[in-house]
Design an enzyme around this catalytic site. Structure first.
Site, PDB file in Angstrom:
ATOM      1  N   SER A  30      48.776 -82.440  82.722  1.00  0.00           N
ATOM      2  CA  SER A  30      49.873 -83.382  82.974  1.00  0.00           C
ATOM      3  C   SER A  30      51.190 -82.679  83.287  1.00  0.00           C
ATOM      4  O   SER A  30      52.019 -83.216  84.031  1.00  0.00           O
ATOM      5  CB  SER A  30      50.043 -84.319  81.774  1.00  0.00           C
ATOM      6  OG  SER A  30      50.314 -83.567  80.599  1.00  0.00           O
ATOM      7  N   THR A  31      51.418 -81.478  82.734  1.00  0.00           N
ATOM      8  CA  THR A  31      52.672 -80.755  83.017  1.00  0.00           C
ATOM      9  C   THR A  31      52.607 -80.119  84.407  1.00  0.00           C
ATOM     10  O   THR A  31      53.559 -80.224  85.195  1.00  0.00           O
ATOM     11  CB  THR A  31      52.938 -79.685  81.936  1.00  0.00           C
ATOM     12  OG1 THR A  31      52.640 -80.236  80.654  1.00  0.00           O
ATOM     13  CG2 THR A  31      54.378 -79.219  81.968  1.00  0.00           C
ATOM     14  N   GLY A  85      50.354 -75.264  82.999  1.00  0.00           N
ATOM     15  CA  GLY A  85      50.680 -75.739  81.653  1.00  0.00           C
ATOM     16  C   GLY A  85      49.937 -74.923  80.614  1.00  0.00           C
ATOM     17  O   GLY A  85      49.225 -73.964  80.937  1.00  0.00           O
ATOM     18  N   ASP A  87      48.250 -75.295  76.269  1.00  0.00           N
ATOM     19  CA  ASP A  87      48.069 -76.100  75.057  1.00  0.00           C
ATOM     20  C   ASP A  87      48.832 -75.500  73.892  1.00  0.00           C
ATOM     21  O   ASP A  87      49.312 -76.233  73.034  1.00  0.00           O
ATOM     22  CB  ASP A  87      46.576 -76.227  74.744  1.00  0.00           C
ATOM     23  CG  ASP A  87      45.859 -76.971  75.847  1.00  0.00           C
ATOM     24  OD1 ASP A  87      46.228 -78.129  76.092  1.00  0.00           O
ATOM     25  OD2 ASP A  87      44.987 -76.385  76.512  1.00  0.00           O
ATOM     26  N   GLY A  99      42.521 -77.319  77.447  1.00  0.00           N
ATOM     27  CA  GLY A  99      42.432 -78.696  76.959  1.00  0.00           C
ATOM     28  C   GLY A  99      41.864 -79.622  78.029  1.00  0.00           C
ATOM     29  O   GLY A  99      41.158 -80.579  77.728  1.00  0.00           O
ATOM     30  N   GLU A 106      41.569 -71.460  85.957  1.00  0.00           N
ATOM     31  CA  GLU A 106      42.984 -71.148  85.684  1.00  0.00           C
ATOM     32  C   GLU A 106      43.164 -69.649  85.416  1.00  0.00           C
ATOM     33  O   GLU A 106      44.130 -69.038  85.869  1.00  0.00           O
ATOM     34  CB  GLU A 106      43.473 -71.957  84.481  1.00  0.00           C
ATOM     35  CG  GLU A 106      43.612 -73.442  84.787  1.00  0.00           C
ATOM     36  CD  GLU A 106      43.905 -74.290  83.566  1.00  0.00           C
ATOM     37  OE1 GLU A 106      44.466 -75.377  83.746  1.00  0.00           O
ATOM     38  OE2 GLU A 106      43.567 -73.885  82.448  1.00  0.00           O
ATOM     39  N   LYS A 124      54.417 -77.344  72.447  1.00  0.00           N
ATOM     40  CA  LYS A 124      53.378 -76.328  72.685  1.00  0.00           C
ATOM     41  C   LYS A 124      53.764 -74.941  72.141  1.00  0.00           C
ATOM     42  O   LYS A 124      52.967 -74.020  72.146  1.00  0.00           O
ATOM     43  CB  LYS A 124      53.101 -76.204  74.193  1.00  0.00           C
ATOM     44  CG  LYS A 124      52.839 -77.523  74.911  1.00  0.00           C
ATOM     45  CD  LYS A 124      51.543 -78.127  74.444  1.00  0.00           C
ATOM     46  CE  LYS A 124      51.175 -79.408  75.179  1.00  0.00           C
ATOM     47  NZ  LYS A 124      50.829 -79.250  76.566  1.00  0.00           N
TER      48      LYS A 124
HETATM   49  C1  5RP Z   1      43.812 -77.422  81.437  1.00  0.00           C
HETATM   50  C2  5RP Z   1      44.905 -76.732  80.733  1.00  0.00           C
HETATM   51  C3  5RP Z   1      46.217 -77.410  80.699  1.00  0.00           C
HETATM   52  O1  5RP Z   1      47.165 -76.607  81.309  1.00  0.00           O
HETATM   53  C4  5RP Z   1      46.578 -77.655  79.271  1.00  0.00           C
HETATM   54  O2  5RP Z   1      45.555 -78.438  78.677  1.00  0.00           O
HETATM   55  C5  5RP Z   1      47.921 -78.367  79.139  1.00  0.00           C
HETATM   56  O3  5RP Z   1      47.802 -79.664  79.638  1.00  0.00           O
HETATM   57  P1  5RP Z   1      48.993 -80.702  79.530  1.00  0.00           P
HETATM   58  O4  5RP Z   1      50.099 -80.183  80.363  1.00  0.00           O
HETATM   59  O5  5RP Z   1      48.403 -81.997  80.040  1.00  0.00           O
HETATM   60  O6  5RP Z   1      49.362 -80.805  78.064  1.00  0.00           O
HETATM   61  O7  5RP Z   1      44.778 -75.642  80.207  1.00  0.00           O
HETATM   62  O8  5RP Z   1      42.627 -76.703  81.328  1.00  0.00           O
END
Ligand code: 5RP
Length: 233
Positions: A30-31, A85, A87, A99, A106, A124
């Site tokens: 989402s970020t 982003g 977690d 997450g 990534e 975070k």
């Molecule tokens: C996906 C990730 C995301 O970057 C991580 O889960 C953060 O997500 P969000 O910005 O929605 O909190 O590692 O695999």
């Protein structure tokens, strides 16, 4: 400011690092979605020239919809910046990611980049990694045996906690690469390097969500403003 506003603030700060002609890695979640939205606006409005590698099918679809030019690591194996982003992030820029289950791509994309910049809201920012369940992507073949080997690696690294197959709608989640994910509920990880090293050596583990020595800087949006960990230069 709510959490979404903070995420967008962090994304907007990261966007100031993007220069014409750059090759970018686009994160997932989402970020990162805010960053891709803002990048799309600059591409459409200013004609900013960038070429980007998405870290998931979701991000690829979003970027395509915004008209952001895309490439692959086969065509463009070296990138300038990846913005993603996280977690969790600690003061040494060690991360837990995955997450959203995209940590394999990534990590590949981040490692192909000169710089990995993490964007996040203040929730975070942690003192010790491990409250967020550590995602571990594994090969489906021999899953139960791999799970036991992962449990042994976790214990040998001085951690304890349950290991569960990630489920959605009653079925195991599959990543973009078709693999299941084990989530390790460890509470705290006293030695992230040691755990990462042991997980790296388990046959059947494709990739875990510990990113160590990969992230160059974190842009953390707090209610009192932007906090930068590491260097943005
Ligand atoms: C996906 C990730 C995301 O970057 C991580 O889960 C953060 O997500 P969000 O910005 O929605 O909190 O590692 O695999």
């Amino acid at each position: 400011m709510n959490l979404e506003d903070l995420k967008r603030e962090a994304a907007a700060r990261a966007l100031t690092l993007v220069k014409d002609g750059m090759r970018l890695g686009l994160g997932t979640g989402s970020t990162a979605k805010h960053f891709v939205d803002l990048l799309g606006e600059r591409v459409a409005r200013e004609g900013l020239r960038v070429i980007c590698v998405p870290t998931s099918e979701a991000t690829r679809k979003q970027a395509e919809g915004l008209g952001i030019p895309l490439t692959t690591l086969d065509e463009t194996p070296e990138l300038d910046i990846t913005v993603d982003g996280t977690d969790e992030v600690d003061a040494k820029l060690r991360l837990i990611k995955g997450g959203g289950g995209a940590h394999l791509r990534e990590k590949i994309v981040a490692l192909a980049s000169k710089r990995m910049i993490v964007i996040a809201d203040e929730t975070k920012d942690v003192e010790t990694l491990g409250k967020f369940k550590l995602p571990i992507e594994v090969i489906p073949f021999g899953l139960e045996a791999t799970k036991r080997a992962v449990e042994a690696a976790i214990a040998a690294a001085g951690c304890s906690g349950g290991l569960a197959i990630r489920m959605k709608d009653g079925a195991p989640v599959r990543t973009d690469s078709g693999n299941p994910i084990l989530d390790a509920d460890l509470g705290r990880i006293p030695d992230p390097e040691g755990l990462a090293d042991r997980l790296d050596r388990v046959t059947g583990v494709v990739e875990h969500g510990l990113f160590i020595g990969i992230c160059s800087a974190a842009i953390l949006a707090t209610k009192d403003g932007i906090k930068v960990v590491g260097s943005l230069d």
